[in-house]
Design a protein around this motif. Sequence first.
Motif, PDB file in Angstrom:
ATOM      1  N   GLY A  70       0.954  -1.256  -0.393  1.00 51.67           N
ATOM      2  CA  GLY A  70      -0.152  -0.196  -0.370  1.00 51.67           C
ATOM      3  C   GLY A  70       1.099   1.664  -0.376  1.00 51.67           C
ATOM      4  N   LEU A  71       0.377   2.120  -0.850  1.00 51.85           N
ATOM      5  CA  LEU A  71       1.498   3.338  -1.175  1.00 51.85           C
ATOM      6  C   LEU A  71       0.582   4.899  -0.464  1.00 51.85           C
ATOM      7  CD1 LEU A  71       3.979   4.634  -2.137  1.00 51.85           C
ATOM      8  CD2 LEU A  71       2.931   4.858  -4.093  1.00 51.85           C
ATOM      9  N   LEU A  72       0.830   5.344   0.348  1.00 56.52           N
ATOM     10  CA  LEU A  72       0.254   6.672   0.973  1.00 56.52           C
ATOM     11  C   LEU A  72       1.297   7.598   1.001  1.00 56.52           C
ATOM     12  CD1 LEU A  72      -0.722   5.191   4.711  1.00 56.52           C
ATOM     13  CD2 LEU A  72      -2.445   5.573   2.279  1.00 56.52           C
ATOM     14  N   THR A  73       0.680   8.642  -0.182  1.00 56.25           N
ATOM     15  CA  THR A  73       1.673  10.042  -0.921  1.00 56.25           C
ATOM     16  C   THR A  73       0.950  11.727   0.140  1.00 56.25           C
ATOM     17  OG1 THR A  73       2.301   8.572  -2.996  1.00 56.25           O
ATOM     18  CG2 THR A  73       2.034  10.510  -2.498  1.00 56.25           C
ATOM     19  N   ILE A  74       1.814  11.673   0.712  1.00 61.01           N
ATOM     20  CA  ILE A  74       1.558  13.660   1.621  1.00 61.01           C
ATOM     21  C   ILE A  74       0.974  14.385   0.048  1.00 61.01           C
ATOM     22  CG2 ILE A  74       1.288  14.286   3.455  1.00 61.01           C
ATOM     23  CD1 ILE A  74       2.572  11.978   4.827  1.00 61.01           C
ATOM     24  N   ASN A  75      -0.350  14.633   0.086  1.00 59.46           N
ATOM     25  CA  ASN A  75       0.254  15.120  -1.135  1.00 59.46           C
ATOM     26  C   ASN A  75      -0.026  16.701  -1.176  1.00 59.46           C
ATOM     27  OD1 ASN A  75      -0.233  15.543  -4.037  1.00 59.46           O
ATOM     28  ND2 ASN A  75      -2.695  15.913  -3.769  1.00 59.46           N
ATOM     29  N   ARG A  76       0.506  17.685  -0.403  1.00 63.23           N
ATOM     30  CA  ARG A  76       0.125  18.721  -0.237  1.00 63.23           C
ATOM     31  C   ARG A  76       1.955  19.524  -0.496  1.00 63.23           C
ATOM     32  NH1 ARG A  76      -1.458  21.183   4.472  1.00 63.23           N
ATOM     33  NH2 ARG A  76      -2.830  22.961   3.862  1.00 63.23           N
ATOM     34  N   PRO A  77       2.322  19.537  -2.005  1.00 61.76           N
ATOM     35  CA  PRO A  77       3.913  20.130  -2.532  1.00 61.76           C
ATOM     36  C   PRO A  77       3.607  21.422  -2.476  1.00 61.76           C
ATOM     37  CG  PRO A  77       1.534  19.229  -4.444  1.00 61.76           C
ATOM     38  CD  PRO A  77       1.279  19.466  -3.446  1.00 61.76           C
ATOM     39  N   LYS A  78       2.239  22.185  -2.468  1.00 67.49           N
ATOM     40  CA  LYS A  78       2.121  23.523  -2.302  1.00 67.49           C
ATOM     41  C   LYS A  78       2.739  24.416  -1.212  1.00 67.49           C
ATOM     42  CE  LYS A  78      -0.773  24.563  -5.977  1.00 67.49           C
ATOM     43  NZ  LYS A  78      -2.479  25.637  -6.573  1.00 67.49           N
ATOM     44  N   THR A  79       2.300  23.088  -0.472  1.00 74.91           N
ATOM     45  CA  THR A  79       2.518  23.397   1.298  1.00 74.91           C
ATOM     46  C   THR A  79       3.933  22.920   1.759  1.00 74.91           C
ATOM     47  OG1 THR A  79       1.475  22.197   2.250  1.00 74.91           O
ATOM     48  CG2 THR A  79       0.324  24.630   1.834  1.00 74.91           C
ATOM     49  N   LEU A  80       4.690  22.365   0.405  1.00 76.31           N
ATOM     50  CA  LEU A  80       5.857  21.240   1.530  1.00 76.31           C
ATOM     51  C   LEU A  80       5.655  19.992   1.997  1.00 76.31           C
ATOM     52  CD1 LEU A  80       8.972  23.992   2.272  1.00 76.31           C
ATOM     53  CD2 LEU A  80       8.399  23.003  -0.073  1.00 76.31           C
ATOM     54  N   ASN A  81       4.225  19.620   1.618  1.00 73.27           N
ATOM     55  CA  ASN A  81       3.354  18.439   2.261  1.00 73.27           C
ATOM     56  C   ASN A  81       2.994  19.063   4.013  1.00 73.27           C
ATOM     57  OD1 ASN A  81       3.196  17.108   0.157  1.00 73.27           O
ATOM     58  ND2 ASN A  81       5.412  16.363  -0.022  1.00 73.27           N
ATOM     59  N   ALA A  82       3.074  19.933   4.110  1.00 76.41           N
ATOM     60  CA  ALA A  82       2.815  20.028   5.358  1.00 76.41           C
ATOM     61  C   ALA A  82       1.586  19.807   6.394  1.00 76.41           C
ATOM     62  CB  ALA A  82       2.670  21.996   5.614  1.00 76.41           C
ATOM     63  N   ILE A  83       1.631  18.920   7.407  1.00 74.74           N
ATOM     64  CA  ILE A  83       0.413  18.552   7.620  1.00 74.74           C
ATOM     65  C   ILE A  83      -0.395  19.629   8.372  1.00 74.74           C
ATOM     66  CG2 ILE A  83      -0.369  16.793   9.675  1.00 74.74           C
ATOM     67  CD1 ILE A  83       2.076  14.979   9.057  1.00 74.74           C
ATOM     68  N   ASP A  84      -1.152  19.285   8.117  1.00 76.87           N
ATOM     69  CA  ASP A  84      -2.486  19.762   9.333  1.00 76.87           C
ATOM     70  C   ASP A  84      -3.680  19.162   9.369  1.00 76.87           C
ATOM     71  OD1 ASP A  84      -4.312  19.479   6.518  1.00 76.87           O
ATOM     72  OD2 ASP A  84      -4.600  21.371   6.188  1.00 76.87           O
ATOM     73  N   VAL A  85      -4.543  19.273  10.123  1.00 77.09           N
ATOM     74  CA  VAL A  85      -5.739  18.576  11.135  1.00 77.09           C
ATOM     75  C   VAL A  85      -6.271  17.454  10.214  1.00 77.09           C
ATOM     76  CG1 VAL A  85      -7.627  18.444  12.315  1.00 77.09           C
ATOM     77  CG2 VAL A  85      -6.226  20.098  12.903  1.00 77.09           C
ATOM     78  N   PRO A  86      -7.165  18.594   8.653  1.00 74.64           N
ATOM     79  CA  PRO A  86      -7.636  17.785   8.082  1.00 74.64           C
ATOM     80  C   PRO A  86      -7.246  15.772   6.928  1.00 74.64           C
ATOM     81  CG  PRO A  86      -8.383  19.794   7.663  1.00 74.64           C
ATOM     82  CD  PRO A  86      -7.444  19.821   8.440  1.00 74.64           C
ATOM     83  N   THR A  87      -5.049  17.438   6.613  1.00 78.44           N
ATOM     84  CA  THR A  87      -4.515  16.081   6.484  1.00 78.44           C
ATOM     85  C   THR A  87      -3.963  15.044   7.798  1.00 78.44           C
ATOM     86  OG1 THR A  87      -3.637  17.957   5.180  1.00 78.44           O
ATOM     87  CG2 THR A  87      -2.206  16.004   5.109  1.00 78.44           C
ATOM     88  N   MET A  88      -4.219  14.742   8.666  1.00 81.78           N
ATOM     89  CA  MET A  88      -3.940  14.055   9.640  1.00 81.78           C
ATOM     90  C   MET A  88      -4.847  13.387   9.695  1.00 81.78           C
ATOM     91  SD  MET A  88      -2.121  15.972  12.881  1.00 81.78           S
ATOM     92  CE  MET A  88      -2.975  16.953  13.267  1.00 81.78           C
ATOM     93  N   HIS A  89      -6.531  13.474   9.505  1.00 81.60           N
ATOM     94  CA  HIS A  89      -7.107  12.500   9.550  1.00 81.60           C
ATOM     95  C   HIS A  89      -7.794  11.788   8.117  1.00 81.60           C
ATOM     96  CE1 HIS A  89      -9.418  13.578  13.205  1.00 81.60           C
ATOM     97  NE2 HIS A  89      -9.249  15.148  12.465  1.00 81.60           N
ATOM     98  N   ALA A  90      -7.484  12.532   7.302  1.00 80.73           N
ATOM     99  CA  ALA A  90      -7.088  11.754   6.165  1.00 80.73           C
ATOM    100  C   ALA A  90      -6.055  10.437   5.978  1.00 80.73           C
ATOM    101  CB  ALA A  90      -7.355  13.115   4.402  1.00 80.73           C
ATOM    102  N   LEU A  91      -4.954  10.606   6.769  1.00 78.85           N
ATOM    103  CA  LEU A  91      -3.986  10.058   6.645  1.00 78.85           C
ATOM    104  C   LEU A  91      -4.519   8.803   7.564  1.00 78.85           C
ATOM    105  CD1 LEU A  91      -1.151   9.327   5.574  1.00 78.85           C
ATOM    106  CD2 LEU A  91       0.182  10.991   7.726  1.00 78.85           C
ATOM    107  N   ASP A  92      -5.189   8.881   8.584  1.00 76.26           N
ATOM    108  CA  ASP A  92      -5.808   8.305   9.063  1.00 76.26           C
ATOM    109  C   ASP A  92      -6.568   6.779   8.454  1.00 76.26           C
ATOM    110  OD1 ASP A  92      -5.368   7.278  12.312  1.00 76.26           O
ATOM    111  OD2 ASP A  92      -8.100   7.649  11.638  1.00 76.26           O
ATOM    112  N   ALA A  93      -7.855   7.882   8.007  1.00 75.97           N
ATOM    113  CA  ALA A  93      -8.254   6.652   7.471  1.00 75.97           C
ATOM    114  C   ALA A  93      -7.458   6.009   6.575  1.00 75.97           C
ATOM    115  CB  ALA A  93     -10.062   7.891   7.109  1.00 75.97           C
ATOM    116  N   ALA A  94      -6.819   6.613   5.326  1.00 78.29           N
ATOM    117  CA  ALA A  94      -5.881   5.404   4.299  1.00 78.29           C
ATOM    118  C   ALA A  94      -5.033   3.916   4.910  1.00 78.29           C
ATOM    119  CB  ALA A  94      -5.259   6.650   3.377  1.00 78.29           C
ATOM    120  N   LEU A  95      -4.594   4.766   6.075  1.00 75.48           N
ATOM    121  CA  LEU A  95      -3.627   3.982   7.087  1.00 75.48           C
ATOM    122  C   LEU A  95      -4.727   2.010   7.121  1.00 75.48           C
ATOM    123  CD1 LEU A  95      -1.614   2.757   8.125  1.00 75.48           C
ATOM    124  CD2 LEU A  95      -1.399   4.178  10.177  1.00 75.48           C
TER     125      LEU A  95
END
Length: 261
Positions: free
Chosen positions: A15-40
């Motif tokens: 399984g490949l998980l890509t953090i996809n916020r290149p404009k912010t250098l893939n900085a982590i915010d709360v929505p990203t954390m929730h999305a990463l948690d769900a994908a994991l």
Amino acid sequence: MSNDSILSEKRGPVGLLTINRPKTLNAIDVPTMHALDAALAAFEADDAVRAIVVTGAGERAFVAGGDIADLDSRRGLQHYEQFAEVIHRLFTRFDNCDKPTLGAVNGWALGGGTELLLALDIRLVAEEAKLGLPEITLGLFPGAGGTQRLIRQIPLCRAKELMFTGDQITAAEAVALGLCNRTVPRARLLDETLALATRIAEKSPLVLKLLKRTLRQGLEMPLPAALAHEQAMIGLVLDSDDAHEGCRAFLEKRKAEFKGT
């Protein structure tokens, strides 16, 4: 499965998980954390996925840290409840994942990026990448598990130096410290990480799960208790079909076919 901030795909048994916020250098915010948690969680529940790789979109950053504007928007208890609890739960989920996890560090891994790496099992890093915990320069300190995981993985004096100064280190320095496994040319990074994950995925998923639990739990025990724990866990392994399939395959000079039972 995919969404704006996390791309999720299967590459064979990986399984490949890509953090996809290149404009912010893939900085982590709360929505990203929730999305990463769900994908994991989806990969954890999928028996066809036997190993998980995490990387960042683009060529500049793996994860360049937390979203500073997001961090600055809260104080005290609000931060604790709305950000800190979420990121601690997410990184602990990676830490406790029964499936092997690998990081393909394609660029800057700063702050929360390094803290995420500390929760992954194996870390391959692009030769040009930089790592570090620069929170002290912002009047903060690592608060996503970094203070505790780092001092358990590298010498205490080096961990203190990294956190007290906020200095960045090169990929080669990270490998020398034992923070990463090895450097890889960026052009080959993802392919090599996926290849390693695929090799690991060929092993028994049941035995990998019990091995990871033995390592993780034993680390927090005194040595006599950890050895007794290992003895009990290898007994569980020898109760599995996979253990006997592996032994028979060796004796019969053929490749083992592990089924996770």
